[in-house]
Design an enzyme around this catalytic site. Structure first.
Site, PDB file in Angstrom:
ATOM      1  N   TYR A 197     -79.632 -14.484  85.426  1.00 26.59           N
ATOM      2  CA  TYR A 197     -78.831 -13.266  85.673  1.00 26.59           C
ATOM      3  C   TYR A 197     -79.295 -12.407  83.411  1.00 26.59           C
ATOM      4  CZ  TYR A 197     -74.992 -10.615  85.691  1.00 26.59           C
ATOM      5  OH  TYR A 197     -74.022  -9.400  85.611  1.00 26.59           O
ATOM      6  N   SER A 229     -73.433  -7.713  80.698  1.00 21.15           N
ATOM      7  CA  SER A 229     -72.623  -8.920  80.302  1.00 21.15           C
ATOM      8  C   SER A 229     -72.339 -10.111  79.358  1.00 21.15           C
ATOM      9  CB  SER A 229     -73.073  -9.612  81.926  1.00 21.15           C
ATOM     10  OG  SER A 229     -72.634 -10.762  81.606  1.00 21.15           O
TER      11      SER A 229
END
Length: 240
Positions: free
Chosen positions: A155, A142
């Site tokens: 995250y 990501s």
């Protein structure tokens, strides 16, 4: 990909399901792992209806007691795993929180799913790949792994660590023929994106199927990509 055994975690929906459909359409024998058994079986049925080979394997990659079961069952279904895709991940509690407001237990759970679970499964599958002298492991990353976005702490930390895990594995296993890639798929119209950014215009986001086609091209051309590389799906599409 024809005839190759593929294991994809987080395969019941979103990018995982789209990638399974793309690879099975190219002849791969695909095993999908996810916690949501009903959605998982629907995805497998859809692939089979289109003539592909797919198998549902309900499981939780964050559970250390399931790693050997998942790897063993997958190999029993499709033979040696030649491609492992770590797609399963969790944001942690939503709405997303500042790090000071993040419970230690929530951070631990995110790391178990996004980092430790992939590490466990890779140890099993990549070890067999090394003995055979070939194999590919793909980490779905990501932009939160490289950009410090407020409220994306748990995250982002997990994805940054996953990227580096892939680089170290590549340095250690490259000579044995096992390759590692980290792929940033970019923003997509998925349930996870909606949970993280509920005000985003989903109609303006790429569909997972579009991103899956780009990642499938990366996989097909992975032998000429430097081991441990971090790729961006959007840039790959523009360059190729």
């Amino acid at each position: 990909m024809k005839g190759k055994g593929v294991l994809i975690t987080g395969g019941s929906k979103g990018l995982g399901a789209a990638l399974a459909e793309e690879l099975s359409g190219a002849g791969a024998r695909v095993v999908l792992v996810a916690r949501a058994e009903e959605e998982l079986r629907k995805t497998v049925a859809r692939i089979r209806d289109r003539g592909g080979e797919a198998h549902a394997l309900p499981g939780d990659v964050s559970d250390k007691l399931q790693a050997h079961r998942i790897a063993g069952a997958a190999a029993a279904l499709v033979g040696p795993i030649e491609l492992l895709v770590h797609n399963a991940s969790t944001l942690g509690p939503t709405p997303l929180r500042l790090l000071l407001d993040t419970e230690c237990e929530d951070l631990e759970q995110v790391l178990q799913t996004n980092l430790v679970g992939p590490f466990r499964l890779t140890k099993i599958v990549a070890g067999a790949m090394a003995l055979r002298g070939s194999g590919l492991v793909v980490h779905v990353s990501s932009d939160a792994a490289v950009a410090a976005y407020p409220r994306w702490g748990a995250y982002g930390v997990s994805k940054a660590a996953l990227d580096h895990l892939g680089r170290i594995f590549a340095a250690e296993l490259g000579a044995a023929g096992v390759r590692f890639l980290s792929v940033d798929p970019g923003e997509m119209d998925t349930e996870m994106h909606a949970a993280a950014m509920p005000d985003a215009d989903r109609a303006a986001l790429p569909r997972p199927e579009v991103v899956a086609r780009r990642i499938a091209r990366m996989i097909r051309e992975s032998e000429r990509i430097e081991g441990g590389a971090r790729l961006e799906a959007n840039a790959w599409a523009e360059q190729r």
